[in-house]
Design an enzyme around this catalytic site. Sequence first.
Site, PDB file in Angstrom:
ATOM      1  N   MET A  14      48.713 -14.992  25.327  1.00  0.00           N
ATOM      2  CA  MET A  14      47.970 -14.361  24.240  1.00  0.00           C
ATOM      3  C   MET A  14      46.633 -13.867  24.783  1.00  0.00           C
ATOM      4  SD  MET A  14      48.784 -17.059  21.143  1.00  0.00           S
ATOM      5  CE  MET A  14      48.568 -18.514  22.189  1.00  0.00           C
ATOM      6  N   GLN A  66      51.317 -13.904  33.631  1.00  0.00           N
ATOM      7  CA  GLN A  66      51.942 -12.724  33.047  1.00  0.00           C
ATOM      8  C   GLN A  66      51.199 -11.471  33.482  1.00  0.00           C
ATOM      9  OE1 GLN A  66      51.862 -11.187  28.901  1.00  0.00           O
ATOM     10  NE2 GLN A  66      54.073 -11.606  28.901  1.00  0.00           N
ATOM     11  N   CYS A  96      54.231  -6.159  24.750  1.00  0.00           N
ATOM     12  CA  CYS A  96      52.954  -5.925  24.080  1.00  0.00           C
ATOM     13  C   CYS A  96      52.897  -4.500  23.521  1.00  0.00           C
ATOM     14  CB  CYS A  96      51.797  -6.154  25.043  1.00  0.00           C
ATOM     15  SG  CYS A  96      50.169  -5.935  24.279  1.00  0.00           S
ATOM     16  N   HIS A 167      61.068 -11.857  22.283  1.00  0.00           N
ATOM     17  CA  HIS A 167      60.370 -11.875  20.998  1.00  0.00           C
ATOM     18  C   HIS A 167      61.310 -11.233  19.993  1.00  0.00           C
ATOM     19  CE1 HIS A 167      56.361 -11.203  18.648  1.00  0.00           C
ATOM     20  NE2 HIS A 167      57.375 -11.413  17.831  1.00  0.00           N
ATOM     21  N   GLY A 229      53.367 -19.197  20.218  1.00  0.00           N
ATOM     22  CA  GLY A 229      52.019 -18.719  20.476  1.00  0.00           C
ATOM     23  C   GLY A 229      51.005 -19.264  19.487  1.00  0.00           C
ATOM     24  N   ARG A 230      50.838 -18.566  18.372  1.00  0.00           N
ATOM     25  CA  ARG A 230      49.747 -18.881  17.450  1.00  0.00           C
ATOM     26  C   ARG A 230      49.870 -20.245  16.785  1.00  0.00           C
ATOM     27  NH1 ARG A 230      49.769 -14.259  19.059  1.00  0.00           N
ATOM     28  NH2 ARG A 230      47.937 -12.931  19.042  1.00  0.00           N
TER      29      ARG A 230
END
Length: 323
Positions: A14, A66, A96, A167, A229-230
């Site tokens: 992230m 990454q 992304c 994703h 992630g979040r």
Amino acid sequence: MVDMTKKRLSVAPMIDWTTTDYRYFARLFNPNVYLYTEMISTGALLHGNRARHLRFDNSEHPIVLQLGGADISEMTQCAEFAQQHGYDEVNINVGCPSDRVQHNKIGACLMVEPDTVAKLVKHMQAAVDIPVTVKHRIGIDDFDSYDFMSQFVQTVADGGCTRFIVHARTAWLQGLSPKQNREIPPLRYEDVYRLKQDFPELIIEINGGIESIEDIQNHLQHIDGVMIGRAFYHNPYLLAEANILWNQPIPKRSEILAQLYPHLHQQVNQGEPLSTMTRHYLGLFQGLSGARKWRQALSGKPHLTVADIEQAAFEVLALNPDA
């Protein structure tokens, strides 16, 4: 119970969040998860402060760098930097959707260029001994069918990639912000499960909208790994709770803080500002009494000291003696 010797749980890359400061903090909660850097562009490594971009604490292993880029020579050189600096793995960002990566025709844009991604994998893997992996979306704009993703994976696998992190949302490059791209396109977990069924020889991981230990366990019945992630960032104690997947004890927040304080003193002595580190700690007491007071104590304080952090934690722990 899932056999975690054959599975992987990881913290998603992230931008501006998964810095070395956050990764050190995350590792205190769980010794088993894989930690990813934020996406770092080849330009930053080739022309910027490479040592600072690539720095990490030894405790962060296993750690994955990454990379964002599409030039074969530059990506290969940066993969070599990763190996030289001790990273365990290199991951190519093909997911992304930000304006910046669109301008440079990298990130999610590369989904419509599977041959380019396959060549990147082939050349990078030939130059290093550590694995080169790919993180991608299930589609991009109108190219969002299962067959499109399947053909992308087949082409990249032919280039030598064996691990794909998917994703489970399509990326819309026009009309949606990066934040909206994490929320608006519907999650299609079944497409990722099907990918594993169609490519049983590949390692397939899933990412997107996963928020609980139960979610993790359910997904791991179908695929090889889960990336979060979040949910991990905003509620880092979820990382601690995930230790049950390995049949390991769940550390208390007080124990984690006791390990953190010496590191903070060391960083301050090296000239690192506390405010850049403590912004990653705001969610430590999420859901507990005093959580808001903890966030207030750590936020917007340019002259914050370690003693201030200890006092703020002491006050919250007094309200939550079992934490």
